[in-house]
Scaffold this active site. Structure first.
Site, short mmCIF file in Angstrom:
data_model
loop_
_atom_site.label_atom_id
_atom_site.label_comp_id
_atom_site.label_asym_id
_atom_site.label_seq_id
_atom_site.Cartn_x
_atom_site.Cartn_y
_atom_site.Cartn_z
N ARG A 240 -8.90 -28.08 -5.45
CA ARG A 240 -9.86 -27.53 -6.39
C ARG A 240 -10.11 -28.57 -7.48
O ARG A 240 -9.21 -29.33 -7.84
CB ARG A 240 -9.33 -26.27 -7.07
CG ARG A 240 -9.55 -24.98 -6.30
CD ARG A 240 -11.02 -24.57 -6.26
NE ARG A 240 -11.22 -23.33 -5.54
CZ ARG A 240 -11.42 -23.23 -4.21
NH1 ARG A 240 -11.43 -24.29 -3.45
NH2 ARG A 240 -11.60 -22.04 -3.65
N GLU A 269 -17.80 -28.76 -10.90
CA GLU A 269 -18.78 -28.92 -9.82
C GLU A 269 -19.83 -27.81 -9.85
O GLU A 269 -19.52 -26.71 -10.30
CB GLU A 269 -18.06 -28.96 -8.46
CG GLU A 269 -17.33 -27.69 -8.10
CD GLU A 269 -16.55 -27.81 -6.78
OE1 GLU A 269 -15.76 -28.77 -6.62
OE2 GLU A 269 -16.74 -26.92 -5.94
N HIS A 287 -17.76 -30.41 -1.57
CA HIS A 287 -16.97 -29.20 -1.31
C HIS A 287 -17.29 -28.62 0.07
O HIS A 287 -17.76 -27.47 0.18
CB HIS A 287 -17.20 -28.16 -2.41
CG HIS A 287 -16.09 -27.15 -2.53
ND1 HIS A 287 -15.71 -26.56 -3.70
CD2 HIS A 287 -15.28 -26.62 -1.58
CE1 HIS A 287 -14.72 -25.71 -3.48
NE2 HIS A 287 -14.44 -25.74 -2.20
N ILE A 288 -17.01 -29.41 1.09
CA ILE A 288 -17.38 -28.99 2.46
C ILE A 288 -16.18 -28.94 3.40
O ILE A 288 -16.35 -28.90 4.62
CB ILE A 288 -18.46 -29.93 3.07
CG1 ILE A 288 -17.99 -31.41 3.04
CG2 ILE A 288 -19.79 -29.76 2.37
CD1 ILE A 288 -18.86 -32.35 3.87
C1 DGY Z 1 -12.06 -22.05 0.02
O1 DGY Z 1 -12.10 -21.32 1.00
O2 DGY Z 1 -11.38 -21.82 -0.97
C2 DGY Z 1 -12.92 -23.25 0.08
O3 DGY Z 1 -12.81 -24.04 -1.00
C3 DGY Z 1 -14.32 -22.81 0.45
O4 DGY Z 1 -15.20 -22.82 -0.47
#
Ligand code: DGY
Length: 328
Positions: A240, A269, A287-288
């Site tokens: 994160r 972000e 964030h993929i």
């Molecule tokens: C999550 O599942 O926490 C990922 O970061 C998807 O956004």
């Protein structure tokens, strides 16, 4: 009897909306407008449940304005967009989407590690810019993955998936640090050795961050931690934004205090710290990590199933605060 009313706060697969419509009166945001908190609150008013994503903040203020709300089903394993204490206090169930994204996210963590260590995006930009005119002995020479020491900070399901890939696929020496040590069988399966945080920082050739975000994990990696890492090390963050101090990281990359970084998540972000955009030795992705089509479908369906399970059986499949069940 009228159907429960739910809000789908962001765009999602049409077939999932279709499924939800069989059970609920659905308001959906298929235009995928990113609502402000006030707008989200407006749309949530009078709803019994919500299908949310990591970008939809549900806190005490939102909950106070939406007293009818009974469940928020997050399409994400992370749930730092929820104030879970406030939800629990109001008897609102939170659910997330664990397990279904573990292997896909571990694949991506490993891909980002490889792209970073082997300077793949940096060299591609060079080629696309027409700068490649000759072969050179040290052109984009990076660091090896095989046989190197892989450090993992946060050894949950995704961390373990990355450890297995490193140990079994690439012959890496895996060390990890976590709030609690894994049992011996899981350590053996991951071929991973538990170490203190300081040893992890000092020993890792490649350090991957996979810990959940909370106030306690804010800036777990800042200037002091970066200073303890090897100057040849790479750092990968798929956890994160906020776990890394992005300004300190950009400075460390600029000054070559570590070799390179791969980042899928950012503080604040979708904004990215401007200094990160100016250093070449960082791979940046939006964030993929969980974004394969089958996995995103599985995540969306699990969030939908949580809503259906809750309104039909007063249960959640993957509840975060199950203590509220039975009280609603
Ligand atoms: C999550 O599942 O926490 C990922 O970061 C998807 O956004």
């Amino acid at each position: 009897m009228s159907k429960p009313r739910i809000l789908v706060a962001r765009a999602v697969f049409p077939e999932v909306i279709e499924r939800l419509t069989q059970h609920f009166e659905v308001e959906s945001n298929q235009a995928d407008v990113v609502w402000s908190k006030a707008e989200l609150t407006e749309h949530l008013r009078g709803k019994d449940g919500a299908f949310t994503t990591g970008s939809d903040r549900v806190d005490a203020e939102v909950l106070a304005a939406c007293p009818q709300l009974k469940i928020c089903a997050n399409m994400a394993v992370g749930y730092n967009n929820f104030d879970l204490d406030a939800m629990t206090a109001r008897g609102v169930l939170g659910t997330n989407t664990p397990d279904v994204l573990t292997e896909t996210t571990a694949d991506f963590g490993f891909a980002l590690l490889m792209a970073t260590a082997r300077r793949i995006t940096e060299s591609e930009h060079y080629l696309r810019a027409g700068q490649w005119t000759k072969w050179s002995y040290d052109m984009f020479a990076g660091s090896d993955i095989h046989g190197a020491t892989l450090g993992i900070l946060g050894m949950g399901r995704i961390g373990q998936g990355i450890a297995r890939r490193g140990a079994h696929g690439f012959g890496m020496n895996v060390i990890y640090h976590n709030r609690s040590r894994l049992d011996a069988a899981t350590e053996a399966d991951c071929k991973a050795r538990y170490v203190g945080k300081e040893e992890l920082l000092k020993m890792a050739d490649h350090l991957v961050l996979v810990l959940p975000y909370s106030a306690a994990s804010h800036h777990t990696i800042g200037a002091a931690e970066l200073a303890q890492m090897k100057p040849t090390a790479t750092l990968v963050n798929i956890a994160r934004g906020g776990i890394v101090d992005d300004a300190a990281l950009a400075a460390a990359l600029r000054d070559k205090r570590i070799a390179a970084a791969g980042l899928d998540v950012f503080e604040g972000e979708p904004a990215v710290h401007p200094d990160l955009l100016t250093v070449p030795n960082v791979v940046l992705t939006p964030h993929i990590a969980s974004a394969s089509v089958p996995t995103r479908q599985a995540m969306a369906n699990l969030a939908a199933d949580n809503l259906i399970e809750f309104f039909t059986k007063n249960k959640g499949l993957t509840p975060l605060n199950p203590q509220v069940l039975g009280k609603t």
